[in-house]
Write an enzyme that holds these catalytic residues in place. Structure first.
Site, PDB file in Angstrom:
ATOM      1  N   LYS A 130       0.881  -1.061  -0.079  1.00 26.55           N
ATOM      2  CA  LYS A 130       0.195   0.074   0.102  1.00 26.55           C
ATOM      3  C   LYS A 130       0.796   1.367   0.159  1.00 26.55           C
ATOM      4  O   LYS A 130       1.768   1.413   0.907  1.00 26.55           O
ATOM      5  CB  LYS A 130      -0.911  -0.052   1.200  1.00 26.55           C
ATOM      6  CG  LYS A 130      -1.550   1.079   1.291  1.00 26.55           C
ATOM      7  CD  LYS A 130      -2.792   1.056   2.359  1.00 26.55           C
ATOM      8  CE  LYS A 130      -3.515   2.359   2.355  1.00 26.55           C
ATOM      9  NZ  LYS A 130      -4.631   2.420   3.352  1.00 26.55           N
ATOM     10  N   ARG A 172     -10.701   9.801   1.437  1.00 30.12           N
ATOM     11  CA  ARG A 172     -10.667  10.572   2.711  1.00 30.12           C
ATOM     12  C   ARG A 172     -11.756  11.396   3.032  1.00 30.12           C
ATOM     13  O   ARG A 172     -12.049  11.713   4.083  1.00 30.12           O
ATOM     14  CB  ARG A 172      -9.231  11.350   2.882  1.00 30.12           C
ATOM     15  CG  ARG A 172      -8.214  10.227   2.967  1.00 30.12           C
ATOM     16  CD  ARG A 172      -6.681  10.726   2.906  1.00 30.12           C
ATOM     17  NE  ARG A 172      -5.583   9.721   2.970  1.00 30.12           N
ATOM     18  CZ  ARG A 172      -4.525  10.000   2.691  1.00 30.12           C
ATOM     19  NH1 ARG A 172      -3.922  11.378   2.413  1.00 30.12           N
ATOM     20  NH2 ARG A 172      -3.487   9.014   2.710  1.00 30.12           N
ATOM     21  N   LYS A 190       1.391  10.153   4.943  1.00 25.84           N
ATOM     22  CA  LYS A 190       1.333   8.920   5.739  1.00 25.84           C
ATOM     23  C   LYS A 190       2.527   8.183   5.226  1.00 25.84           C
ATOM     24  O   LYS A 190       2.643   6.928   5.349  1.00 25.84           O
ATOM     25  CB  LYS A 190       0.155   8.007   5.238  1.00 25.84           C
ATOM     26  CG  LYS A 190      -1.331   8.765   5.719  1.00 25.84           C
ATOM     27  CD  LYS A 190      -2.315   7.606   5.796  1.00 25.84           C
ATOM     28  CE  LYS A 190      -3.853   8.237   6.325  1.00 25.84           C
ATOM     29  NZ  LYS A 190      -4.453   7.392   6.268  1.00 25.84           N
ATOM     30  N   GLU A 202       7.342  -6.619   1.786  1.00 21.00           N
ATOM     31  CA  GLU A 202       6.166  -6.542   2.550  1.00 21.00           C
ATOM     32  C   GLU A 202       5.258  -7.459   2.307  1.00 21.00           C
ATOM     33  O   GLU A 202       4.573  -8.222   3.237  1.00 21.00           O
ATOM     34  CB  GLU A 202       5.513  -5.263   2.250  1.00 21.00           C
ATOM     35  CG  GLU A 202       6.116  -3.823   2.816  1.00 21.00           C
ATOM     36  CD  GLU A 202       6.006  -3.764   4.271  1.00 21.00           C
ATOM     37  OE1 GLU A 202       5.350  -4.654   4.999  1.00 21.00           O
ATOM     38  OE2 GLU A 202       6.498  -2.741   4.907  1.00 21.00           O
ATOM     39  N   LYS A 261      -2.061  -1.938  -3.891  1.00 18.11           N
ATOM     40  CA  LYS A 261      -3.147  -0.408  -3.890  1.00 18.11           C
ATOM     41  C   LYS A 261      -2.168   0.884  -3.977  1.00 18.11           C
ATOM     42  O   LYS A 261      -1.383   0.643  -3.234  1.00 18.11           O
ATOM     43  CB  LYS A 261      -3.631  -0.461  -2.530  1.00 18.11           C
ATOM     44  CG  LYS A 261      -4.705   0.477  -2.316  1.00 18.11           C
ATOM     45  CD  LYS A 261      -5.413   0.662  -0.975  1.00 18.11           C
ATOM     46  CE  LYS A 261      -6.030   1.616  -0.886  1.00 18.11           C
ATOM     47  NZ  LYS A 261      -6.337   1.700   0.625  1.00 18.11           N
ATOM     48  N   SER A 299     -10.245   5.401  -4.908  1.00 19.76           N
ATOM     49  CA  SER A 299     -11.084   6.389  -5.303  1.00 19.76           C
ATOM     50  C   SER A 299     -10.594   7.560  -6.140  1.00 19.76           C
ATOM     51  O   SER A 299     -11.455   8.015  -6.937  1.00 19.76           O
ATOM     52  CB  SER A 299     -11.372   7.110  -3.923  1.00 19.76           C
ATOM     53  OG  SER A 299     -10.086   7.724  -3.450  1.00 19.76           O
ATOM     54  N   TYR A 329     -14.787   0.713  -7.186  1.00 18.88           N
ATOM     55  CA  TYR A 329     -16.118   1.564  -6.892  1.00 18.88           C
ATOM     56  C   TYR A 329     -17.196   1.516  -8.043  1.00 18.88           C
ATOM     57  O   TYR A 329     -18.302   1.832  -8.118  1.00 18.88           O
ATOM     58  CB  TYR A 329     -15.810   2.866  -6.542  1.00 18.88           C
ATOM     59  CG  TYR A 329     -15.003   3.104  -5.216  1.00 18.88           C
ATOM     60  CD1 TYR A 329     -15.688   2.954  -3.994  1.00 18.88           C
ATOM     61  CD2 TYR A 329     -13.733   3.370  -5.364  1.00 18.88           C
ATOM     62  CE1 TYR A 329     -14.681   3.211  -2.958  1.00 18.88           C
ATOM     63  CE2 TYR A 329     -12.859   3.429  -4.229  1.00 18.88           C
ATOM     64  CZ  TYR A 329     -13.474   3.342  -3.078  1.00 18.88           C
ATOM     65  OH  TYR A 329     -12.629   3.320  -1.929  1.00 18.88           O
TER      66      TYR A 329
HETATM   67  C1  PBG Z   1      -6.994   3.863   5.024  1.00 20.66           C
HETATM   68  C2  PBG Z   1      -7.554   3.527   3.901  1.00 20.66           C
HETATM   69  C3  PBG Z   1      -7.340   4.395   2.621  1.00 20.66           C
HETATM   70  C4  PBG Z   1      -7.974   3.766   1.628  1.00 20.66           C
HETATM   71  C5  PBG Z   1      -8.555   2.515   2.120  1.00 20.66           C
HETATM   72  N1  PBG Z   1      -8.131   2.339   3.375  1.00 20.66           N
HETATM   73  C6  PBG Z   1      -6.800   5.697   2.427  1.00 20.66           C
HETATM   74  C7  PBG Z   1      -5.574   6.063   3.156  1.00 20.66           C
HETATM   75  O1  PBG Z   1      -4.483   5.224   3.364  1.00 20.66           O
HETATM   76  O2  PBG Z   1      -5.432   7.125   3.590  1.00 20.66           O
HETATM   77  C8  PBG Z   1      -8.131   4.527   0.296  1.00 20.66           C
HETATM   78  C9  PBG Z   1      -9.072   3.802  -0.795  1.00 20.66           C
HETATM   79  C10 PBG Z   1      -9.393   4.792  -1.765  1.00 20.66           C
HETATM   80  O3  PBG Z   1      -8.828   5.570  -1.839  1.00 20.66           O
HETATM   81  O4  PBG Z   1     -10.233   4.297  -2.376  1.00 20.66           O
HETATM   82  N2  PBG Z   1      -6.675   2.767   6.098  1.00 20.66           N
END
Ligand code: PBG
Length: 336
Positions: free
Chosen positions: A207, A217, A231, A247, A262, A288, A326
């Site tokens: 990730k 968010r 992050k 990982e 992701k 997203s 989505y």
């Molecule tokens: C956080 C989380 C995120 C997403 C899924 N779980 C965002 C982040 O790490 O800030 C993002 C999913 C998306 O953008 O569709 N635990």
């Protein structure tokens, strides 16, 4: 490859790859990858209240559902033969704390949503997000000290409690998306000790600290809390590829059942590398920002809606076993 066109006599005009592209039946017969609705997982947002679906402005045709509306919506998902959903909560800002205690409230929004969906649709797979960001006052995925450092080992204790509360509510798969070290082993052990040996772990292994999460968010209401913070001390550096394999290896060894890469489209090389090196299934998350990009282009007639299908087959080609998107319902409609 040993049988190939590089042989001295294997040249044009004898060799014409276009022969197999001439008609639809030939193209179908030689097609390497196929998409099915059984490859899809629909992420859904859930909120407190009743009889409400609140539009998420940054994400076309996407809503936060109250639990009753969520259960109603699941009928469409079952009808479309989509096998699973992934739940993400919008938590009332008043419930957010630094220790994110609400994350493991066994009577919290997510456990209630899981139980309601499983009661109405026992066959529909339910995946829950194991991460603290909807529950922390600062929107980070971990517990923070006064120096604003994310504390790994306290955080994974909270994550283990959270995963257990989801398992107790009936979740089929728990999905740690936080990128803390050691969390998969910790969650696995907690589930084993409590008799949830059958609950699978979908580990967000690769990730990335991506800009493509912005609309999400907004959807879970952590953007305001984050206030522009990043992050990068736990999510992967977008400039790194080999680190994703580390990982993935660790998560597999710690007891993950499925790995995840992701975001999706900007990280197809990572998806390919992980799938080529993994003996357990790998999922991909079209996030997203990717959804927003596609939907904005489609709504302005810059791309046809079938562009979404092209992104899906790209994930299959890169080795994904399933795709969180989505667009899952749109994909099912476009395929039928
Ligand atoms: C956080 C989380 C995120 C997403 C899924 N779980 C965002 C982040 O790490 O800030 C993002 C999913 C998306 O953008 O569709 N635990």
């Amino acid at each position: 490859m040993s049988i190939d066109y590089a042989l001295p006599f294997g040249q044009f005009p004898r060799v014409r790859p276009r022969r197999l592209r001439r008609t639809a039946f030939l193209r179908d017969l030689v097609q390497e990858h196929k998409l099915s609705t059984s490859d899809l997982i629909l992420p859904l947002f859930v909120q407190e209240g009743t009889s409400t679906k609140t539009p998420i402005l940054s994400m076309h045709n996407t809503f936060r559902y109250t639990i009753d509306e969520l259960v109603k919506h699941c009928q469409h998902i079952v009808d479309a033969q989509i096998p699973a959903i992934a739940l993400f909560p919008y938590i009332d800002p008043a419930m957010k704390t630094n220790l994110a205690e609400e994350a493991y409230n066994s009577n919290g929004l997510v456990p209630r949503a899981v139980a309601s969906v499983k009661q109405a649709y026992p066959e529909l797979g339910v995946i829950t997000d194991v991460a603290l960001d909807p529950y922390t006052i600062h929107g980070q995925d971990g517990i923070m000290n006064d120096q604003h450092e994310i504390l790994n080992d306290i955080t994974i204790e909270a994550l283990a409690k959270q995963a257990l509360s989801h398992a107790q509510a009936g979740a089929d798969i728990v999905a740690p998306s936080d990128m803390m070290d050691g969390r998969i082993g910790f969650v696995r052990e907690r589930l084993e000790k409590n008799g949830f040996t059958h609950v699978a772990i979908l580990a967000y292994s690769a990730k990335y600290a991506s800009t493509f999460y912005g609309p999400f968010r907004d959807a879970v209401g952590s953007a305001g809390q984050l206030a522009g913070a990043d992050k990068k001390t736990y999510q992967l550096n977008p400039a790194n590829g080999t680190e994703a394999l580390l990982e993935a290896t660790l998560d597999c060894q710690e007891g993950a059942d499925i790995l995840m890469v992701k975001p999706g489209m900007p990280y197809l090389d990572i998806l390919w590398r992980v799938t080529q090196n993994s003996s357990i299934p790998v999922f991909v998350y079209q996030v997203s920002g990717e959804y927003a990009m596609l939907q904005n282009a489609i709504s302005q007639n810059l791309l046809p809606e079938s562009a979404i299908l092209e992104t899906m087959i790209a994930f299959k080609r890169a080795g994904a076993n399933a795709i969180l998107t989505y667009s899952a319902l749109d994909v099912a409609r476009l395929m039928s």
